[in-house]
Design an enzyme around this catalytic site. Structure first.
Site, PDB file in Angstrom:
ATOM      1  N   ASP A 138       0.261  -1.544   0.024  1.00 26.72           N
ATOM      2  CA  ASP A 138       0.405  -0.197   0.165  1.00 26.72           C
ATOM      3  C   ASP A 138       1.200   1.532  -0.045  1.00 26.72           C
ATOM      4  O   ASP A 138       2.140   0.966   1.044  1.00 26.72           O
ATOM      5  CB  ASP A 138      -0.747   0.089   1.325  1.00 26.72           C
ATOM      6  CG  ASP A 138      -1.992  -1.316   1.285  1.00 26.72           C
ATOM      7  OD1 ASP A 138      -2.457  -1.438   0.119  1.00 26.72           O
ATOM      8  OD2 ASP A 138      -2.284  -1.219   2.121  1.00 26.72           O
ATOM      9  N   LYS A 139      -0.049   2.316  -0.207  1.00 31.97           N
ATOM     10  CA  LYS A 139       0.906   3.453  -0.512  1.00 31.97           C
ATOM     11  C   LYS A 139       1.306   3.926   0.697  1.00 31.97           C
ATOM     12  O   LYS A 139       3.083   4.600   0.795  1.00 31.97           O
ATOM     13  CB  LYS A 139       0.453   4.948  -1.026  1.00 31.97           C
ATOM     14  CG  LYS A 139       0.287   6.251  -1.030  1.00 31.97           C
ATOM     15  CD  LYS A 139      -0.288   7.264  -1.136  1.00 31.97           C
ATOM     16  CE  LYS A 139       0.313   8.853  -0.074  1.00 31.97           C
ATOM     17  NZ  LYS A 139      -0.548   9.628  -0.501  1.00 31.97           N
TER      18      LYS A 139
END
Length: 305
Positions: A138-139
């Site tokens: 994820d970011k």
């Protein structure tokens, strides 16, 4: 564009189509074949099959191989932390806040943009948006990722992901004090039908298994190691929240009231191990916790004194 046509012999009837085609195209992985089927590039008797379709004698299979699209994503001079690189793979330590690959509405500033500036050779399997990307985090999750520089490396790494032989260990800081020293969460996951941004525990969803071990306990928090048996989207975040211990700073699955001002969940992909796609030897990469993570851990340790 290239098309291949096959007529199924009686000896092959009952075989799954994805398994059959992976045996025919020995240079392609089963997951790659499944991707072709999902993209409707495979037909059986002029109809689109599913990957689990069992062949019948005299079935006519048509396989369409499209030419890889020319990459249209801009290369950008963005610093990246490269842990290892050779002619087949690049291993990077992704920073928190960096998106792995472009998506509609977000075509700049990603790891792929940075990789294209650093390296012109990336596998074409995932097309123009995700060249070389074998797996994602994820970011706002930091840590180790492996990127494929050619299609052969990509296929072999994808197979390791699929058969769960790739070693992936994370460090996570969760809300609350876990009593058990270790545990396993085995709960199937699927996209939340009401909120498409979220993943939920869904009976009949994709199998998802997370093993966790306590590293250290603090006042109201626990630092844990998570070992992925499977690698589903948001797996650790959803699994830990499902047993009442969401990740600190998690904007989707965490507590609404957060004590600390953070830029996202406290989750770091610390260790990645795999069989090198051409050297056929096991390699492993481990990274330190990022500075913002260390600072918070030190603060919690000091509160114990």
């Amino acid at each position: 564009m290239e098309n291949d046509v096959f007529i199924i012999e009686e000896k092959d009837q009952g075989t799954r189509i994805d398994k059959y085609l992976a045996q025919v195209f020995v240079d392609k992985s089963r997951s790659f074949i499944q991707g072709l089927i999902e993209k409707e590039s495979v037909k059986v008797n002029d109809k689109i099959p599913k990957s689990n379709y069992k062949l019948k004698a005299f079935d006519k299979i048509e396989v369409e191989f499209k030419e890889p699209e020319i990459l249209k994503i801009d290369a950008e001079n963005i610093p990246i932390d490269i842990l290892y690189e050779d002619k087949d793979v690049i291993v990077v330590n992704k920073a928190q806040g960096m998106v792995v690959h472009p998506a509609p509405g977000n075509y700049n500033g990603t790891l792929v943009n940075a990789l294209l500036f650093h390296c012109k050779d990336l596998s074409s399997i995932n097309g123009v948006i995700r060249p070389g990307i074998v797996h994602r985090i994820d970011k706002d999750t930091s840590g180790v990722l492996v990127i494929a520089k050619n299609d052969e490396a990509h296929n072999k790494l994808s197979e390791q992901l699929k058969d769960h032989s790739m070693k992936r260990e994370y460090c996570a800081l969760v809300e609350g004090r876990l009593k058990n020293e270790k545990g396993t969460i085995n709960k199937s996951l699927a996209r939340n039908k009401r909120d498409r941004l979220k993943i939920g525990i869904v009976e009949g969803g994709k199998r998802a298994v997370t093993h966790y071990e306590v590293i250290e306990r603090y006042n109201g928090y626990t630092l844990i190691k998570c070992i992925l048996e499977t690698g589903r989207t948001h797996q650790i975040r959803v699994h830990m929240a499902s047993i009442g211990f969401p990740l600190v700073g998690d904007p989707l699955y965490g507590f609404k009231k957060q004590r600390f001002k953070l830029n996202g969940q406290m989750l770091h992909a610390k260790t990645l191990g795999f069989i090198h796609p051409t050297q056929n030897t096991y390699v492993e990469f481990t990274t330190e916790l990022p500075e913002y993570f260390k600072v918070l851990i030190d603060k919690l340790r000091n509160e114990l004194k």
